[in-house]
Design a protein around this motif. Structure first.
Motif, PDB file in Angstrom:
ATOM      1  N   VAL A  54      30.272 -12.377  39.966  1.00 19.74           N
ATOM      2  CA  VAL A  54      30.365 -11.749  38.651  1.00 19.74           C
ATOM      3  C   VAL A  54      30.854 -12.733  37.588  1.00 19.74           C
ATOM      4  O   VAL A  54      30.502 -12.615  36.408  1.00 19.74           O
ATOM      5  CB  VAL A  54      31.284 -10.514  38.707  1.00 19.74           C
ATOM      6  N   LEU A  55      31.629 -13.750  37.997  1.00 22.54           N
ATOM      7  CA  LEU A  55      32.149 -14.720  37.035  1.00 22.54           C
ATOM      8  C   LEU A  55      31.077 -15.692  36.537  1.00 22.54           C
ATOM      9  O   LEU A  55      31.312 -16.440  35.582  1.00 22.54           O
ATOM     10  CB  LEU A  55      33.310 -15.504  37.655  1.00 22.54           C
ATOM     11  N   LEU A 155      36.556  -7.239  30.555  1.00 23.43           N
ATOM     12  CA  LEU A 155      36.053  -6.229  31.480  1.00 23.43           C
ATOM     13  C   LEU A 155      35.418  -6.879  32.707  1.00 23.43           C
ATOM     14  O   LEU A 155      35.531  -6.359  33.827  1.00 23.43           O
ATOM     15  CB  LEU A 155      35.033  -5.325  30.781  1.00 23.43           C
ATOM     16  N   ILE A 156      34.754  -8.000  32.509  1.00 20.77           N
ATOM     17  CA  ILE A 156      34.171  -8.719  33.646  1.00 20.77           C
ATOM     18  C   ILE A 156      35.278  -9.195  34.586  1.00 20.77           C
ATOM     19  O   ILE A 156      35.141  -9.126  35.818  1.00 20.77           O
ATOM     20  CB  ILE A 156      33.327  -9.903  33.149  1.00 20.77           C
ATOM     21  N   LEU A 157      36.391  -9.655  34.029  1.00 20.05           N
ATOM     22  CA  LEU A 157      37.510 -10.108  34.854  1.00 20.05           C
ATOM     23  C   LEU A 157      38.108  -8.947  35.645  1.00 20.05           C
ATOM     24  O   LEU A 157      38.466  -9.100  36.817  1.00 20.05           O
ATOM     25  CB  LEU A 157      38.582 -10.751  33.975  1.00 20.05           C
ATOM     26  N   PHE A 158      38.223  -7.767  35.013  1.00 23.76           N
ATOM     27  CA  PHE A 158      38.735  -6.597  35.740  1.00 23.76           C
ATOM     28  C   PHE A 158      37.784  -6.244  36.877  1.00 23.76           C
ATOM     29  O   PHE A 158      38.233  -5.928  37.990  1.00 23.76           O
ATOM     30  CB  PHE A 158      38.884  -5.413  34.791  1.00 23.76           C
ATOM     31  N   ALA A 159      36.488  -6.278  36.610  1.00 19.26           N
ATOM     32  CA  ALA A 159      35.512  -5.982  37.660  1.00 19.26           C
ATOM     33  C   ALA A 159      35.647  -6.955  38.816  1.00 19.26           C
ATOM     34  O   ALA A 159      35.568  -6.571  39.997  1.00 19.26           O
ATOM     35  CB  ALA A 159      34.101  -6.034  37.077  1.00 19.26           C
ATOM     36  N   THR A 164      35.001  -3.372  40.835  1.00 13.60           N
ATOM     37  CA  THR A 164      34.471  -2.232  40.096  1.00 13.60           C
ATOM     38  C   THR A 164      33.145  -2.623  39.453  1.00 13.60           C
ATOM     39  O   THR A 164      32.925  -3.787  39.120  1.00 13.60           O
ATOM     40  CB  THR A 164      35.472  -1.794  39.001  1.00 13.60           C
ATOM     41  N   SER A 165      32.261  -1.651  39.273  1.00 14.21           N
ATOM     42  CA  SER A 165      30.950  -1.912  38.693  1.00 14.21           C
ATOM     43  C   SER A 165      31.077  -2.439  37.265  1.00 14.21           C
ATOM     44  O   SER A 165      31.686  -1.793  36.409  1.00 14.21           O
ATOM     45  CB  SER A 165      30.109  -0.628  38.691  1.00 14.21           C
ATOM     46  N   VAL A 166      30.487  -3.604  36.998  1.00 12.72           N
ATOM     47  CA  VAL A 166      30.505  -4.157  35.647  1.00 12.72           C
ATOM     48  C   VAL A 166      29.718  -3.255  34.697  1.00 12.72           C
ATOM     49  O   VAL A 166      30.132  -3.011  33.559  1.00 12.72           O
ATOM     50  CB  VAL A 166      29.921  -5.585  35.628  1.00 12.72           C
ATOM     51  N   GLY A 167      28.568  -2.757  35.161  1.00 14.89           N
ATOM     52  CA  GLY A 167      27.746  -1.890  34.314  1.00 14.89           C
ATOM     53  C   GLY A 167      28.491  -0.639  33.889  1.00 14.89           C
ATOM     54  O   GLY A 167      28.446  -0.235  32.716  1.00 14.89           O
ATOM     55  N   ALA A 168      29.205  -0.002  34.838  1.00 14.16           N
ATOM     56  CA  ALA A 168      29.965   1.204  34.508  1.00 14.16           C
ATOM     57  C   ALA A 168      31.097   0.891  33.535  1.00 14.16           C
ATOM     58  O   ALA A 168      31.373   1.653  32.606  1.00 14.16           O
ATOM     59  CB  ALA A 168      30.529   1.827  35.789  1.00 14.16           C
TER      60      ALA A 168
END
Length: 424
Positions: A54-55, A155-159, A164-168
Motif C-alpha cells: 500500500v505504501l 489515510l494510506i498510512l492508517f490502512a 484496513t481497506s484503503v478504498g473504504a
C-alpha cells in the motif's frame, strides 16, 4: 523500558535531532540497554515497516501534488473557487477554504496545501483589509482538511498500519472531509458577515462557466481517483500512478507550464520528499515494535477497557490524540498508536474505517496546533509571521475544528454511509 524510550525520544527531539534519527536511535539505545536482543533487529524492523504494497502509492501521490503545483493546476482551482463563492461575505476567505478542500483532493498533503493556498490568498486577503490573525489562522487550518479528503497520505498510512481497506477509508474520508469543510465554511461566512468583510461583485454565471472550463482538467483528477476506485477500475495504488501521469500530462501538454527541465526538478523534489516520509515511517515502525515487546498494547488496552462504552473510549481517544498532535507528526502517531488501540475499538463496536477517520481528523487538527504543529512552521516561512502574530487566529479555528471533530466522532453514519454503500 518504555519510560526510558519516551524520555530519550523527546530529549532528542527537543535538542533538534531530526525526527527519524530520534525515533530510530532511541529504539536502538533502549534495545541495547534493557534487552538481550541484538540492536540490528531494530534496523530490520524499520525496513519491514516500509515493505508494504500500500505504501507504493505514496511517491506517486507526492509526484502528482508537485506536478499540480508547478503545472498551474492549483492556480486554476483557486480562480474557479473564487467564481463559485467569492460573492458571499468574506468571499476571499470562503475561496481559500473551498480551494483548500479541492486542493486537498488533488494533493493529499497538508503542507503543500498551506503553501499553495497561502502563497496566493494571504497577500490578497491583506489587501482587502482582512485582520492578519484571521487570515493567518484560515491559511494555517486550510491544510488540515487535506489529511481527511482522499487521496490522503495519512489515510494510506492508517490502512498500512491496521490492514484496513484503503478504498473504504477514502470513501469515509470523502464524506467526513466534506462535513469538516462545511462546518468551517459556515463559521467563515457568519464571522465575515458579522464583521462586514468584503465580497466580490454579484454572482455571474458566465464567470463561473469560464473558470470551470479553464479548471476542468484540474478538477478531473479527484474524479478520476474517486470514481476509479469506487467503480473498481483500479486500486488506490494504481490510482496514484494514474493521477501522477495525468497531472504531468496536463501540466506539459495542456497548460504548457512544465518543460523538460521543470519535469526533472519536480521529479527530484518528489523523490526527496518521498524519501523523507519513508524513512520516518521506517523509524516509527521500529519504535512501534519496541513498544509492542514492552507490552505497551496490553497496558493501553487494560486502561482503555475500563470504558464500557464506545462514547467514553472515543472521548479519551480524542483527548489523547489532540495532545499528541501538538508534539508529534501525524504519520508517527498513526503508525505507533493505531495498532495498539484497534482491537479494543473493534471490541466496543467501532468500525476500523470510522476509527481511522476519527484518528486522522484529530491529527489533522494537530497540524496547526501549537507548539509544534507542522503547518505553523510552513506558514512561518510562507507568510513570514511569528507565533504571537498567528495565535489568535489559530485559537479561533481550533475551536471550530473541534466542533467538526465532535460531529464526525459521534455521528458515525457520516463516515460510514459511502463505504457501506460502495463496499457493502
Amino acid at each position: 523500558m518504555i519510560l526510558a524510550l519516551v524520555i530519550l525520544m523527546f530529549i532528542l527531539l527537543f535538542i533538534g535531532v531530526p525526527i527519524f534519527i530520534s525515533l530510530l536511535l532511541s529504539s536502538i539505545v533502549v534495545i541495547w540497554l534493557f534487552t538481550d536482543i541484538q540492536p540490528m533487529i531494530a534496523i530490520q524492523r524499520a525496513f519491514g515497516g516500509i515493505d508494504k504494497f500500500v505504501l507504493m502509492s505514496l511517491p506517486f501521490y507526492i509526484l502528482a501534488a508537485n506536478a499540480m503545483d508547478v503545472g498551474g493546476l492549483s492556480d486554476r482551482i483557486l480562480k474557479w473557487a473564487r467564481s463559485l463563492v467569492g460573492h458571499f461575505h468574506g468571499g476571499l476567505a470562503m475561496t481559500a477554504q473551498t480551494a483548500a478542500m479541492f486542493f486537498g483532493a488533488l494533493s493529499g498533503s497538508s503542507p503543500a496545501t498551506v503553501a499553495a493556498i497561502g502563497r496566493i490568498m494571504y497577500p490578497e486577503m491583506l489587501k482587502q483589509k482582512y485582520p492578519k490573525q484571521f487570515a493567518s489562522g484560515l491559511i494555517l487550518q486550510s491544510g488540515s482538511i487535506s489529511l481527511v479528503i482522499p487521496p490522503s497520505i495519512t489515510l494510506i498510512l492508517f490502512a498500512s498500519a491496521t490492514n484496513t481497506s484503503v478504498g473504504a477509508l477514502f470513501m469515509g474520508g470523502l464524506s467526513a472531509g466534506i462535513v469538516f469543510g462545511i462546518v468551517l465554511l459556515v463559521y467563515i461566512y457568519l464571522h465575515s458577515r458579522r464583521n462586514n468583510f468584503p465580497k466580490d461583485e454579484s454572482f455571474k454565471f458566465s464567470e463561473l462557466w469560464k473558470s470551470t472550463k479553464d479548471a476542468s482538467w484540474s478538477l478531473g483528477i479527484p474524479l478520476i481517483i474517486i470514481l476509479g476506485i469506487s467503480l473498481g477500475f483500479f486500486t488506490p495504488t494504481e490510482a496514484a500512478g494514474v493521477a501522477a501521469v495525468y497531472a504531468i500530462f496536463i501540466g506539459m501538454f495542456v497548460y504548457r507550464e512544465i518543460n523538460l527541465k521543470g519535469l526533472y526538478k519536480l521529479c527530484l523534489s518528489s523523490a526527496v520528499t518521498s524519501a523523507q516520509i519513508m524513512i520516518t515511517i521506517a523509524a516509527a515502525s521500529s519504535l512501534g515494535w519496541i513498544l509492542t515487546i514492552g507490552h505497551a498494547p496490553q497496558l493501553l488496552a487494560q486502561y482503555l477497557n475500563t470504558f464500557s462504552s464506545a462514547w467514553g473510549f472515543l472521548l479519551l481517544l480524542n483527548i489523547m490524540l489532540l495532545i499528541l498532535g501538538m508534539f508529534l507528526e501525524a504519520s508517527i502517531s498513526l503508525i505507533v498508536i493505531a495498532p495498539l488501540i484497534l482491537t479494543t475499538a473493534v471490541g466496543l463496536g467501532i468500525d476500523p474505517v470510522h476509527l481511522g477517520i476519527i484518528m486522522v481528523v484529530n491529527l489533522a487538527i494537530g497540524t496547526f496546533t501549537p507548539p509544534f504543529g507542522l503547518n505553523i512552521f510552513v506558514a512561518n516561512s510562507v507568510l513570514g509571521l511569528k507565533m504571537n502574530e498567528m495565535i489568535g487566529g489559530i485559537t479561533r479555528f481550533l475551536i471550530v475544528s473541534l466542533v467538526a471533530l465532535a460531529i464526525i466522532t459521534y455521528i458515525p453514519a457520516i463516515t460510514m454511509y459511502l463505504p457501506n454503500v460502495i463496499f457493502k
